[in-house]
Design a protein around this motif. Structure first.
Motif, PDB file in Angstrom:
ATOM      1  N   HIS A 104       0.844  -1.191   0.000  1.00 35.71           N
ATOM      2  CA  HIS A 104       0.000   0.000   0.000  1.00 35.71           C
ATOM      3  C   HIS A 104       0.878   1.240   0.000  1.00 35.71           C
ATOM      4  O   HIS A 104       1.787   1.353   0.822  1.00 35.71           O
ATOM      5  N   ASP A 105       0.619   2.141  -0.931  1.00 40.40           N
ATOM      6  CA  ASP A 105       1.319   3.415  -1.000  1.00 40.40           C
ATOM      7  C   ASP A 105       0.326   4.510  -0.632  1.00 40.40           C
ATOM      8  O   ASP A 105      -0.627   4.746  -1.368  1.00 40.40           O
ATOM      9  N   PRO A 106       0.504   5.176   0.502  1.00 37.27           N
ATOM     10  CA  PRO A 106      -0.459   6.202   0.922  1.00 37.27           C
ATOM     11  C   PRO A 106      -0.558   7.377  -0.048  1.00 37.27           C
ATOM     12  O   PRO A 106      -1.542   8.103  -0.042  1.00 37.27           O
ATOM     13  N   LEU A 107       0.446   7.565  -0.902  1.00 38.53           N
ATOM     14  CA  LEU A 107       0.416   8.654  -1.875  1.00 38.53           C
ATOM     15  C   LEU A 107      -0.284   8.254  -3.179  1.00 38.53           C
ATOM     16  O   LEU A 107      -0.497   9.096  -4.042  1.00 38.53           O
ATOM     17  N   ASP A 108      -0.646   7.004  -3.319  1.00 29.85           N
ATOM     18  CA  ASP A 108      -1.357   6.520  -4.502  1.00 29.85           C
ATOM     19  C   ASP A 108      -2.856   6.675  -4.248  1.00 29.85           C
ATOM     20  O   ASP A 108      -3.464   5.852  -3.574  1.00 29.85           O
ATOM     21  N   ILE A 109      -3.453   7.731  -4.799  1.00 32.21           N
ATOM     22  CA  ILE A 109      -4.857   8.044  -4.485  1.00 32.21           C
ATOM     23  C   ILE A 109      -5.837   6.989  -4.991  1.00 32.21           C
ATOM     24  O   ILE A 109      -6.906   6.826  -4.435  1.00 32.21           O
ATOM     25  N   GLY A 168      -4.989   2.319 -11.780  1.00 34.06           N
ATOM     26  CA  GLY A 168      -5.513   3.666 -11.594  1.00 34.06           C
ATOM     27  C   GLY A 168      -4.785   4.689 -12.444  1.00 34.06           C
ATOM     28  O   GLY A 168      -3.858   4.381 -13.204  1.00 34.06           O
ATOM     29  N   ILE A 169      -5.188   5.926 -12.279  1.00 36.47           N
ATOM     30  CA  ILE A 169      -4.597   7.046 -13.007  1.00 36.47           C
ATOM     31  C   ILE A 169      -3.109   7.132 -12.686  1.00 36.47           C
ATOM     32  O   ILE A 169      -2.703   7.051 -11.539  1.00 36.47           O
ATOM     33  N   GLY A 170      -2.300   7.264 -13.715  1.00 39.52           N
ATOM     34  CA  GLY A 170      -0.858   7.398 -13.541  1.00 39.52           C
ATOM     35  C   GLY A 170      -0.119   6.087 -13.376  1.00 39.52           C
ATOM     36  O   GLY A 170       1.083   6.073 -13.182  1.00 39.52           O
ATOM     37  N   ALA A 171      -0.824   4.956 -13.445  1.00 36.02           N
ATOM     38  CA  ALA A 171      -0.178   3.642 -13.313  1.00 36.02           C
ATOM     39  C   ALA A 171      -0.437   2.835 -14.576  1.00 36.02           C
ATOM     40  O   ALA A 171      -1.388   3.089 -15.312  1.00 36.02           O
ATOM     41  N   VAL A 230       1.659  -6.437 -12.836  1.00 40.26           N
ATOM     42  CA  VAL A 230       1.498  -5.638 -11.618  1.00 40.26           C
ATOM     43  C   VAL A 230       1.385  -4.170 -12.027  1.00 40.26           C
ATOM     44  O   VAL A 230       2.035  -3.729 -12.968  1.00 40.26           O
ATOM     45  N   CYS A 231       0.526  -3.439 -11.319  1.00 39.87           N
ATOM     46  CA  CYS A 231       0.364  -2.005 -11.589  1.00 39.87           C
ATOM     47  C   CYS A 231       1.544  -1.244 -11.017  1.00 39.87           C
ATOM     48  O   CYS A 231       1.888  -1.424  -9.852  1.00 39.87           O
ATOM     49  N   ARG A 232       2.160  -0.419 -11.859  1.00 38.33           N
ATOM     50  CA  ARG A 232       3.314   0.398 -11.449  1.00 38.33           C
ATOM     51  C   ARG A 232       3.109   1.825 -11.883  1.00 38.33           C
ATOM     52  O   ARG A 232       2.466   2.080 -12.878  1.00 38.33           O
ATOM     53  N   LYS A 233       3.716   2.733 -11.145  1.00 36.03           N
ATOM     54  CA  LYS A 233       3.693   4.159 -11.537  1.00 36.03           C
ATOM     55  C   LYS A 233       4.637   4.359 -12.692  1.00 36.03           C
ATOM     56  O   LYS A 233       5.649   3.735 -12.814  1.00 36.03           O
TER      57      LYS A 233
END
Length: 101
Positions: free
Chosen positions: A63-68, A83-86, A98-101
């Protein structure tokens, strides 16, 4: 009394040999063929590559708290699963990524 001890031992063994894992800290926390990917400055990461990438098999997912959107580290098949940006990152020929930024 013996039944409660046997039940407790069985429970411990079942949890010990479960295929589910916690968010990784080292490559050895991931299944064969996967690597533990961590963002700079993070202690925990997510398994990328191999047969079971992402949070799908984790009892305590990354979990990344900065990933809205909360999608980074999630198991995916397509970019739209992230999500957006990943984006969905997969090994060549793999169904899941896997979802990555």
């Amino acid at each position: 009394m013996h039944t409660s001890w046997a039940t407790a031992i069985l429970l411990v063994l079942t949890l010990s040999f479960s295929t589910q894992a916690f968010a990784c800290r080292f490559n050895t926390d991931c299944e064969v063929g996967s690597k533990c990917m961590k963002e700079p400055g993070k202690l925990n990461g997510y398994c990328e590559g191999g047969l079971n990438p992402g949070n799908q098999n984790d009892r305590k997912p990354y979990h990344d708290p900065l990933d809205i959107t909360g999608s980074v580290g999630d198991t995916c098949r397509f970019n739209t699963d992230c999500g957006i940006g990943a984006k969905c990152v997969k090994e060549a020929g793999a169904l899941n990524g896997v979802c990555r930024k």
